[in-house]
Design an enzyme around this catalytic site. Structure first.
Site, short mmCIF file in Angstrom:
data_model
loop_
_atom_site.label_atom_id
_atom_site.label_comp_id
_atom_site.label_asym_id
_atom_site.label_seq_id
_atom_site.Cartn_x
_atom_site.Cartn_y
_atom_site.Cartn_z
N HIS A 64 0.86 -1.31 0.07
CA HIS A 64 0.13 0.04 0.04
C HIS A 64 0.71 1.37 0.09
CE1 HIS A 64 1.02 -0.71 4.11
NE2 HIS A 64 0.25 0.59 4.39
N HIS A 66 1.15 3.99 2.12
CA HIS A 66 1.70 4.70 3.10
C HIS A 66 3.38 4.69 3.09
CE1 HIS A 66 -2.11 3.91 5.85
NE2 HIS A 66 -2.03 5.37 5.27
N ASP A 68 5.72 4.46 5.06
CA ASP A 68 6.62 3.60 5.71
C ASP A 68 6.74 2.53 5.13
OD1 ASP A 68 3.99 3.04 6.78
OD2 ASP A 68 4.76 1.66 8.05
N HIS A 69 6.00 2.16 3.89
CA HIS A 69 6.27 1.10 2.91
C HIS A 69 6.66 1.57 1.54
CE1 HIS A 69 3.91 -1.93 5.77
NE2 HIS A 69 3.69 -0.83 6.41
N HIS A 141 -7.58 -2.00 5.69
CA HIS A 141 -6.51 -0.65 6.06
C HIS A 141 -7.07 0.48 5.61
CE1 HIS A 141 -2.80 0.24 7.82
NE2 HIS A 141 -2.10 0.85 6.72
N ASP A 212 -0.21 -4.13 5.79
CA ASP A 212 -0.90 -3.75 7.01
C ASP A 212 -2.36 -3.98 7.08
OD1 ASP A 212 1.68 -2.55 7.73
OD2 ASP A 212 0.87 -0.48 7.64
N HIS A 270 6.62 -5.67 11.90
CA HIS A 270 5.83 -4.23 11.85
C HIS A 270 5.34 -4.26 13.15
CE1 HIS A 270 2.60 -1.41 10.90
NE2 HIS A 270 3.27 -1.21 9.52
#
Length: 305
Positions: A64, A66, A68-69, A141, A212, A270
């Site tokens: 996805h 976001h 942090d990914h 999510h 996530d 995570h």
């Protein structure tokens, strides 16, 4: 297959954990490959601490969008080009991944000197290279998010060479045809069906890598019967409601899913930055109380599938 965790922290990096990125070394004798699942900030630096060269990367799967990914992706793409790497690269990800990559390259005046393909995916099978297939499953999510199920095709069973020799089949090229399940005709006119001399197929390995997610309907199908399941355990049992409100899972939920899906091993990752080493061991104990075959991923931990 071999999993190498490059980043195991949720949201932000810590002194000991970078944000999410996982390498999958396919380790096939004739069709090897190196795949990357998610690419948080600093992933290319983490890669330098391994034995793997970015030039070996041929596929990147983003769960996805976001940060942090994802925020490590533009830098990795550019550094790969600046290093003179010309091997093609394919990126798979949700809607918006193409715009993100193209915009980052355009406004920074950057480019790639290698063929770059970007595939925006939906739920369903997204890849079959003849040896393995990858299927994307929608997760729970705030942003469109996917988990990936990687399944090796079954391998042919062992060829009964002794029985073939006894039947008058000489070792050599004919054995290869029989190994492939073909029927051959001998000089005396007899037909030999390779399937009659093969042991049962060897089941391929299966792996589920979750993005996530909070609890969701697709999770069981994604994880059912896999050898290894990689799943977030962002918060402990006491903070389960908070985790779910943000599209995340607790230790209890990850371990319960692993038990219900009948997986071989659960690897949790995570983890929230609130947990130090002692706190992470607490998360591991909570999972093991429900699903004993649980391991905690740290940065640079390696697991065989």
């Amino acid at each position: 297959m071999e999993l190498i965790f490059l980043g195991t922290s949720a949201g932000v990096p810590t002194r000991t954990r970078n944000v999410t990125a996982i390498l999958l070394n396919l380790q096939h004798p004739t069709q090897s490959g190196l795949w990357l699942f998610d690419c948080g900030e600093g992933t290319q630096h983490q890669l330098l601490h391994t034995a793997f060269n970015p030039g070996k990367l041929d596929k990147i799967f983003i769960s996805h969008l976001h940060g942090d990914h994802l925020f490590g992706l533009p830098g990795l793409l550019c550094s790969r080009s600046m290093s003179g790497i010309i091997q093609p690269l394919t990126i798979y990800g949700p809607q918006g991944i193409r715009e993100f990559v193209e915009t980052a390259l355009r406004i920074s005046g950057s480019w790639t000197d290698y063929p770059l393909e970007i595939v925006e995916i939906g739920a369903g099978e997204i890849l079959d290279d003849g040896l393995r297939k990858v299927t994307a499953y929608p997760l729970e999510h705030p942003l469109e998010c996917y988990g990936y199920r990687i399944e090796e095709h079954d391998k042919p069973g062992a060829l009964n060479a002794q029985a073939l020799k006894a039947a008058g089949v000489p070792p050599g090229p004919l054995f290869q045809e029989l190994k492939a399940g073909k029927t051959i005709t001998l000089e005396d006119g007899r037909q030999i069906n390779g399937a009659d001399y093969l042991a049962a197929p060897v089941p391929g390995k299966a792996l589920a890598i979750f993005g996530d997610t909070g609890p969701c309907d697709a999770a069981l199908d994604l994880a059912k019967g896999v050898d290894v399941m990689v799943h977030e355990a962002t918060l402990d049992i006491t903070m389960e409601a908070k985790a779910n409100s943000r599209g995340h899972s607790s230790t209890r939920q990850a371990a319960t899913l692993a038990r219900e899906a009948g997986v071989g091993m659960l690897i949790i990752t995570h983890v929230s930055s609130r947990y130090d080493d002692k706190g992470c061991q607490h998360l591991l104990r909570e999972c093991r109380s429900i699903f004993p075959a649980t391991e905690l991923a740290n940065d640079f931990t390696v697991f065989n599938v």
